[in-house]
Design an enzyme around this catalytic site. Structure first.
Site, PDB file in Angstrom:
ATOM      1  N   TRP A 144      94.547 116.640  58.036  1.00 54.94           N
ATOM      2  CA  TRP A 144      93.294 117.140  57.501  1.00 54.94           C
ATOM      3  C   TRP A 144      92.138 115.679  58.106  1.00 54.94           C
ATOM      4  O   TRP A 144      92.519 114.356  57.641  1.00 54.94           O
ATOM      5  CB  TRP A 144      93.605 116.943  56.809  1.00 54.94           C
ATOM      6  CG  TRP A 144      93.800 117.753  55.765  1.00 54.94           C
ATOM      7  CD1 TRP A 144      91.701 118.641  55.151  1.00 54.94           C
ATOM      8  CD2 TRP A 144      94.244 119.185  55.365  1.00 54.94           C
ATOM      9  NE1 TRP A 144      92.623 120.260  54.772  1.00 54.94           N
ATOM     10  CE2 TRP A 144      94.153 119.870  54.971  1.00 54.94           C
ATOM     11  CE3 TRP A 144      95.516 119.145  55.821  1.00 54.94           C
ATOM     12  CZ2 TRP A 144      94.725 121.322  54.129  1.00 54.94           C
ATOM     13  CZ3 TRP A 144      96.494 120.183  55.690  1.00 54.94           C
ATOM     14  CH2 TRP A 144      96.203 121.143  54.606  1.00 54.94           C
ATOM     15  N   TRP A 157      89.569 113.777  57.084  1.00 55.29           N
ATOM     16  CA  TRP A 157      88.514 113.187  56.633  1.00 55.29           C
ATOM     17  C   TRP A 157      90.454 111.510  55.932  1.00 55.29           C
ATOM     18  O   TRP A 157      89.932 110.774  55.925  1.00 55.29           O
ATOM     19  CB  TRP A 157      87.810 112.561  55.786  1.00 55.29           C
ATOM     20  CG  TRP A 157      87.689 113.320  54.543  1.00 55.29           C
ATOM     21  CD1 TRP A 157      89.037 114.614  54.131  1.00 55.29           C
ATOM     22  CD2 TRP A 157      86.896 113.086  53.264  1.00 55.29           C
ATOM     23  NE1 TRP A 157      88.364 115.463  52.584  1.00 55.29           N
ATOM     24  CE2 TRP A 157      87.462 113.984  52.260  1.00 55.29           C
ATOM     25  CE3 TRP A 157      85.821 112.618  52.857  1.00 55.29           C
ATOM     26  CZ2 TRP A 157      86.979 113.924  50.760  1.00 55.29           C
ATOM     27  CZ3 TRP A 157      85.335 112.344  52.109  1.00 55.29           C
ATOM     28  CH2 TRP A 157      86.033 112.982  50.620  1.00 55.29           C
ATOM     29  N   GLY A 212      84.884 118.499  51.567  1.00 52.62           N
ATOM     30  CA  GLY A 212      85.629 118.058  50.932  1.00 52.62           C
ATOM     31  C   GLY A 212      86.062 117.927  49.959  1.00 52.62           C
ATOM     32  O   GLY A 212      86.612 117.299  49.287  1.00 52.62           O
ATOM     33  N   ASP A 239      86.595 120.560  47.602  1.00 50.71           N
ATOM     34  CA  ASP A 239      86.471 122.227  47.065  1.00 50.71           C
ATOM     35  C   ASP A 239      85.549 123.025  46.393  1.00 50.71           C
ATOM     36  O   ASP A 239      84.674 123.698  46.330  1.00 50.71           O
ATOM     37  CB  ASP A 239      87.766 122.436  47.499  1.00 50.71           C
ATOM     38  CG  ASP A 239      88.442 121.673  48.391  1.00 50.71           C
ATOM     39  OD1 ASP A 239      87.749 121.166  49.421  1.00 50.71           O
ATOM     40  OD2 ASP A 239      89.489 121.822  48.791  1.00 50.71           O
ATOM     41  N   ARG A 285      93.429 122.976  39.832  1.00 50.46           N
ATOM     42  CA  ARG A 285      93.209 123.422  40.899  1.00 50.46           C
ATOM     43  C   ARG A 285      91.701 124.320  41.009  1.00 50.46           C
ATOM     44  O   ARG A 285      91.530 124.677  39.976  1.00 50.46           O
ATOM     45  CB  ARG A 285      94.565 124.174  41.594  1.00 50.46           C
ATOM     46  CG  ARG A 285      95.025 123.617  42.236  1.00 50.46           C
ATOM     47  CD  ARG A 285      95.518 122.839  43.646  1.00 50.46           C
ATOM     48  NE  ARG A 285      95.111 123.412  44.731  1.00 50.46           N
ATOM     49  CZ  ARG A 285      94.548 123.649  45.988  1.00 50.46           C
ATOM     50  NH1 ARG A 285      94.793 121.705  45.850  1.00 50.46           N
ATOM     51  NH2 ARG A 285      94.604 123.541  46.911  1.00 50.46           N
ATOM     52  N   TRP A 339      87.624 118.744  41.762  1.00 52.31           N
ATOM     53  CA  TRP A 339      86.243 118.504  41.831  1.00 52.31           C
ATOM     54  C   TRP A 339      85.563 118.536  41.065  1.00 52.31           C
ATOM     55  O   TRP A 339      84.266 118.050  40.991  1.00 52.31           O
ATOM     56  CB  TRP A 339      85.810 118.382  43.236  1.00 52.31           C
ATOM     57  CG  TRP A 339      86.525 118.333  44.563  1.00 52.31           C
ATOM     58  CD1 TRP A 339      87.965 118.967  45.151  1.00 52.31           C
ATOM     59  CD2 TRP A 339      86.392 116.858  45.123  1.00 52.31           C
ATOM     60  NE1 TRP A 339      88.145 118.285  45.846  1.00 52.31           N
ATOM     61  CE2 TRP A 339      87.580 116.594  46.177  1.00 52.31           C
ATOM     62  CE3 TRP A 339      85.831 115.952  44.690  1.00 52.31           C
ATOM     63  CZ2 TRP A 339      88.069 115.912  47.099  1.00 52.31           C
ATOM     64  CZ3 TRP A 339      86.121 114.470  45.743  1.00 52.31           C
ATOM     65  CH2 TRP A 339      86.821 114.142  46.350  1.00 52.31           C
ATOM     66  N   GLU A 397      97.085 113.069  44.080  1.00 51.19           N
ATOM     67  CA  GLU A 397      96.064 113.239  44.546  1.00 51.19           C
ATOM     68  C   GLU A 397      94.770 112.290  43.784  1.00 51.19           C
ATOM     69  O   GLU A 397      93.613 112.321  44.567  1.00 51.19           O
ATOM     70  CB  GLU A 397      96.558 114.235  44.845  1.00 51.19           C
ATOM     71  CG  GLU A 397      94.542 114.806  45.767  1.00 51.19           C
ATOM     72  CD  GLU A 397      94.485 116.554  45.915  1.00 51.19           C
ATOM     73  OE1 GLU A 397      95.722 116.870  45.335  1.00 51.19           O
ATOM     74  OE2 GLU A 397      94.686 116.971  46.667  1.00 51.19           O
TER      75      GLU A 397
HETATM   76  C1  9WN Z   1      91.133 122.033  51.996  1.00 53.05           C
HETATM   77  C2  9WN Z   1      93.874 117.545  52.604  1.00 53.05           C
HETATM   78  C3  9WN Z   1      92.492 118.252  51.656  1.00 53.05           C
HETATM   79  C4  9WN Z   1      91.395 116.857  51.080  1.00 53.05           C
HETATM   80  C5  9WN Z   1      90.479 118.135  50.181  1.00 53.05           C
HETATM   81  C6  9WN Z   1      90.870 118.349  49.873  1.00 53.05           C
HETATM   82  C7  9WN Z   1      91.992 119.402  49.368  1.00 53.05           C
HETATM   83  C8  9WN Z   1      92.268 121.373  50.887  1.00 53.05           C
HETATM   84  C9  9WN Z   1      92.779 122.290  49.642  1.00 53.05           C
HETATM   85  O1  9WN Z   1      92.874 118.943  50.079  1.00 53.05           O
HETATM   86  O2  9WN Z   1      91.242 120.350  50.534  1.00 53.05           O
HETATM   87  O3  9WN Z   1      90.308 121.473  53.149  1.00 53.05           O
HETATM   88  O4  9WN Z   1      93.679 123.136  50.514  1.00 53.05           O
HETATM   89  O5  9WN Z   1      92.852 122.377  48.610  1.00 53.05           O
HETATM   90  O6  9WN Z   1      89.756 119.084  48.324  1.00 53.05           O
HETATM   91  O7  9WN Z   1      89.332 116.913  50.225  1.00 53.05           O
HETATM   92  O8  9WN Z   1      90.634 116.663  52.657  1.00 53.05           O
HETATM   93  O9  9WN Z   1      93.832 116.137  51.708  1.00 53.05           O
END
Ligand code: 9WN
Length: 423
Positions: free
Chosen positions: A35, A37, A160, A162, A195, A343, A386
């Site tokens: 991923w 960031w 980021g 979501d 989630r 989030w 996380e």
């Molecule tokens: C979708 C990996 C990523 C982070 C995001 C976070 C989450 C993904 C998901 O996980 O997103 O990109 O499937 O939930 O929200 O910030 O980069 O850690």
């Protein structure tokens, strides 16, 4: 070995264990790919003990850059059924299979730090990466800037953040018709209460299908897209990244005029995101002009961008006074606050680091240190999760998480003092 030394070792082990050779997964199982960031944070963590490996992380990330300059939010270096949606759903035809959207370009800021740590060793690597960074930011300027200069996202995943309440109204306006049935894998790994909901996922996938049908053509998406939000978090991260890009251009003796133009535009853009009604920076629907009326931790990223907005200091004090482990991703006074749902309330260590480091740079040492101590206690008492419940600190989402380990090593750990690579 004392407890805290033990945590330093554990954090390094997490980075090493999540290393898949040139890139680091956010956590095994839940997120088996690279991923965008997350990799920037991983590089920041590696820099504490392996600078070469830190550079490699970002080099691998930028190797997935599209011809138009976009750097995807996920690079699918292989296929792993533990994550959905995989490369077949995205249907992009990039050389390296990838998603079709980006994520906040924190990598630019991190590269500046890696370079400053050892300019002699980093010079040739920077020379090679700089044109890629420039092209990525040129893409942001061309395809992700609204008419006021704020940075927009075309999918909640692009931010980021979501399922942030910021997107609720815009997502509710989407009717996810024609969606094929699908099997979410995330809720096999993590309790569904932490989630996004099924209604969220239906729309996430509908937006992917919508863009895929338009062959990820940015012009068509700008004209026809159904989700386009100006996002304070991404805007502040871009603004800060541009200042770092400008500094890098200066160090390399490259022209800065184009970057100066982007900086001025993004500065004006973030002012347009100030919502006087809530007294904070807020997301704004580009299609309707409406604010989302959401006071989140995104607003405090202004400090990361070097904007010393003192109107926000008492707001932060109020929020910190109400929780044990700040900063929550949503103001607990908001009726939508949900302390464990992703989030919509939990505290994220890596955003604390960006905000706290920004506060320190602007001279707000007391508040910065408070945020660091909250983060230190949160991780020391609850592990490398996380994200965390801001009220009781309980760990949420994935475990042995790369960015939480990186934040520990580079900022939150007692041992990080003095060796801190300022962000
Ligand atoms: C979708 C990996 C990523 C982070 C995001 C976070 C989450 C993904 C998901 O996980 O997103 O990109 O499937 O939930 O929200 O910030 O980069 O850690």
């Amino acid at each position: 070995m004392s407890g805290v030394d033990g945590l330093d070792t554990e954090a390094r082990d997490i980075l090493r264990d999540n290393d898949r050779g040139g890139y680091t997964v956010p956590t095994a199982g839940l997120y088996p790919y690279q991923w965008n960031w997350d990799s920037a944070f991983a590089a920041f963590g590696f820099a504490r003990f392996d600078l070469d490996r830190a550079w490699r992380e970002i080099e691998t990330l930028l190797s997935g850059q599209w011809e138009n300059g976009m750097v995807p939010h996920i690079l699918f270096h292989g296929v792993d059924d533990s994550y959905f949606p995989g490369p077949d759903v995205w249907g992009t035809d990039a050389v390296l299979p990838s998603s079709g959207i980006t994520q906040p370009p924190l990598a630019t800021t991190i590269i500046r730090r890696l370079y400053q740590k050892d300019p002699i060793a980093g010079r040739a690597r920077l020379e090679r990466l700089f044109p890629r960074l420039l092209a990525w930011h040129r893409w942001f300027a061309a395809h992700r800037t609204d008419s006021h200069g704020a940075i927009t996202v075309t999918h909640p995943w692009e931010s980021g953040r979501d399922n942030a309440p910021d997107w609720d109204a815009a997502m509710a306006a989407i009717d996810p018709v024609g969606l094929a049935s699908y099997d979410r894998r995330d809720i096999h790994e993590v309790d569904a209460s932490m989630r996004p909901t099924k209604a969220d996922y239906d729309r996430y996938l509908w937006l992917v299908a919508f863009a895929r049908q338009r062959h990820w053509d940015e012009k068509r998406l700008r004209a026809e897209g159904r989700f386009r939000m100006a996002d304070p978090a991404t805007s502040f991260i871009v603004l800060r990244a541009l200042c770092d890009l400008r500094a890098l251009a200066g160090m390399l003796g490259r022209p800065t005029i184009e970057i100066d133009g982007w900086i001025a535009a993004t500065r004006a853009g973030v002012n347009h995101l100030w919502n006087a009604e809530i007294g904070a920076y807020d997301s704004r629907n580009v299609l309707t002009g409406a604010f989302s009326a959401t006071l989140s931790n995104a607003s405090f990223l202004c400090f990361h961008a070097g904007i010393d907005d003192r109107r926000l200091l008492p707001v932060m004090e109020r929020i910190l006074a109400g929780v044990r482990y700040g900063l929550p991703s949503l103001d607990p006074a908001d009726p939508r606050f949900d302390p464990r749902r992703y989030w919509r309330g939990p505290t994220w260590a890596m955003l604390n680091m960006l905000i706290g480091s920004g506060l320190a740079r602007l001279g707000h040492a007391g508040l910065a240190e408070r945020l660091r101590r909250h983060t230190q206690a949160m991780i020391a008492e609850n592990g490398f999760a996380e994200y965390f419940d801001p009220i009781d600190g309980s760990p949420a989402g994935g475990r042995r998480f790369t960015w939480t380990a990186a934040v520990w090593l580079g900022w939150a750990a007692p041992s990080a003092s003095g060796t801190r690579m300022e962000i």
